[in-house]
Write an enzyme that holds these catalytic residues in place. Structure first.
Site, PDB file in Angstrom:
ATOM      1  N   ASP A  38       6.945   0.305  -8.938  1.00  0.00           N
ATOM      2  CA  ASP A  38       6.554   1.622  -8.419  1.00  0.00           C
ATOM      3  C   ASP A  38       7.006   2.642  -9.464  1.00  0.00           C
ATOM      4  O   ASP A  38       8.204   2.858  -9.649  1.00  0.00           O
ATOM      5  CB  ASP A  38       7.258   1.866  -7.071  1.00  0.00           C
ATOM      6  CG  ASP A  38       6.970   3.248  -6.516  1.00  0.00           C
ATOM      7  OD1 ASP A  38       6.380   4.091  -7.235  1.00  0.00           O
ATOM      8  OD2 ASP A  38       7.357   3.500  -5.357  1.00  0.00           O
ATOM      9  N   SER A  78      -6.684  11.537 -19.288  1.00  0.00           N
ATOM     10  CA  SER A  78      -8.054  11.729 -18.798  1.00  0.00           C
ATOM     11  C   SER A  78      -8.725  12.761 -19.693  1.00  0.00           C
ATOM     12  O   SER A  78      -8.044  13.576 -20.332  1.00  0.00           O
ATOM     13  CB  SER A  78      -8.013  12.269 -17.363  1.00  0.00           C
ATOM     14  OG  SER A  78      -9.291  12.658 -16.932  1.00  0.00           O
ATOM     15  N   TYR A  84      -4.974  17.461 -10.410  1.00  0.00           N
ATOM     16  CA  TYR A  84      -5.255  16.315 -11.306  1.00  0.00           C
ATOM     17  C   TYR A  84      -5.295  16.814 -12.749  1.00  0.00           C
ATOM     18  O   TYR A  84      -4.644  16.269 -13.632  1.00  0.00           O
ATOM     19  CB  TYR A  84      -6.585  15.672 -10.901  1.00  0.00           C
ATOM     20  CG  TYR A  84      -6.898  14.381 -11.650  1.00  0.00           C
ATOM     21  CD1 TYR A  84      -6.317  13.175 -11.266  1.00  0.00           C
ATOM     22  CD2 TYR A  84      -7.768  14.361 -12.739  1.00  0.00           C
ATOM     23  CE1 TYR A  84      -6.592  11.992 -11.945  1.00  0.00           C
ATOM     24  CE2 TYR A  84      -8.049  13.191 -13.423  1.00  0.00           C
ATOM     25  CZ  TYR A  84      -7.462  12.005 -13.014  1.00  0.00           C
ATOM     26  OH  TYR A  84      -7.738  10.835 -13.698  1.00  0.00           O
ATOM     27  N   LYS A  95      -2.653  15.816 -15.798  1.00  0.00           N
ATOM     28  CA  LYS A  95      -3.153  15.071 -16.964  1.00  0.00           C
ATOM     29  C   LYS A  95      -2.943  15.885 -18.260  1.00  0.00           C
ATOM     30  O   LYS A  95      -2.673  15.318 -19.305  1.00  0.00           O
ATOM     31  CB  LYS A  95      -4.619  14.692 -16.769  1.00  0.00           C
ATOM     32  CG  LYS A  95      -4.840  13.646 -15.671  1.00  0.00           C
ATOM     33  CD  LYS A  95      -4.161  12.320 -15.992  1.00  0.00           C
ATOM     34  CE  LYS A  95      -4.501  11.234 -14.977  1.00  0.00           C
ATOM     35  NZ  LYS A  95      -3.918   9.932 -15.309  1.00  0.00           N
TER      36      LYS A  95
END
Ligand SMILES: NC(=O)c1ccc[n+]([C@@H]2O[C@H](COP(=O)([O-])OP(=O)(O)OC[C@H]3O[C@@H](n4cnc5c(N)ncnc54)[C@H](O)[C@@H]3O)[C@@H](O)[C@H]2O)c1
Length: 265
Positions: free
Chosen positions: A66, A146, A160, A164
């Site tokens: 994890d 990304s 997000y 990123k």
């Protein structure tokens, strides 16, 4: 001799066979690396993944990790070192795509989870392996960011994009700080890749445009100069390149693997 013969790699978030993590593991093993795949949970799915990887003719193993838990990451590194006595490549691939394209609708828990996994998961991974890489005087870290870590793209939740971007920044700063220890840190920035996460993105394009999933795919394809979404292996090929000696003079870079798609604003 294959490009990564003798190298040992750990890939996070590689627990299901249709994800980018598993695609990366497949390409690493085909390039001769020994690969340890890991994920948050579901040891059975990881073991099935190991069977698939071994069928490609290489050495593979699995461990739970994890990335939001330092103890869990320490245990994953211990597992790799007990099993193979070394680690050459860490691929911080685990990520979550939660949130909402409406900024005001993003919840605190969306912000926390994306920060915890997309950014702090990689921070924890780097904190765990860097002392060992320093001692070894070598190592390569590859962060799966990304295209949304290079520019703002329509329809992508702000949490997000923000995490990123931060991951790209982390990659560059660590590349600078650890270059003298012969440790390279790079980011790979995928555009659109066919995975479960991608299916959710398509669903959101379909809903916000009031179109079918096929039409949503057509809309997305129209924004990709090569005209199609990648398979996870395409991301794996970039990772193999960055992990190998062929990229020994490359550090601190964020490589788009996006079919020519532009990162936007
Ligand atoms: N699919 C795309 O189009 C695309 C595009 C750009 C970037 N990415 C990035 O690529 C990476 C892989 O994405 P994917 O499409 O395969 O997504 P996916 O959802 O299929 O896989 C993500 C994996 O991360 C794991 N994970 C989540 N939280 C974790 C934690 N705390 N610890 C360990 N593992 C955890 C999940 O269990 C899952 O196996 C992500 O970082 C994602 O942001 C994907």
């Amino acid at each position: 001799m294959a490009a990564l013969t003798g190298k040992v790699a750990l890939v996070t978030g590689a627990g299901h066979r249709k994800g980018i993590g598993h695609g990366i593991a497949r390409q690493l093993i085909k390039a001769g690396a020994t690969v340890v795949i890991s994920d948050l949970a579901d040891m059975q799915s990881l073991q099935n993944g190991v069977t698939d990887l071994q069928a490609l003719g290489g050495e593979a193993a699995a461990t739970l990790c994890d990335v939001s838990d330092k103890v869990s990451f320490d245990q994953a590194l211990d597992f790799v070192l007990k099993q193979y006595k070394k680690l050459d490549v860490l691929v911080n691939n685990a990520g979550v795509a939660v949130g909402n394209e409406d900024f005001l609708a993003i919840t605190d828990s969306d912000w926390q989870l994306s920060n915890q996994v997309n950014l702090m998961g990689a921070v924890t991974g780097c904190q765990t392996v860097l002392p060992f890489f320093k001692q070894q005087n070598s190592g390569s870290i590859i962060n799966i960011a990304s295209l949304a870590g290079l520019g703002a793209i329509n329809g992508i939740p702000a949490n997000y994009t923000a995490t990123k971007f931060a991951l790209v920044g982390l990659s560059k700063q660590l590349a600078l700080q650890y270059a003298a220890d012969n440790i390279r840190v790079n980011a790979v920035c995928p555009g659109s890749v066919v995975t479960q996460m991608h299916a959710l993105t398509l669903q959101s394009i379909a809903e916000s445009n009031g179109v079918s999933l096929q039409q949503a795919q057509d809309i997305e394809n129209a924004s990709i100069p090569l005209g199609y979404s990648a398979n996870p292996e395409a991301i794996g090929d970039a990772v193999v390149f960055l992990a190998g000696d062929g990229a020994s003079y490359i550090t601190g870079q964020a490589l788009p693997v996006a079919g020519g798609m532009a990162p936007g604003l």
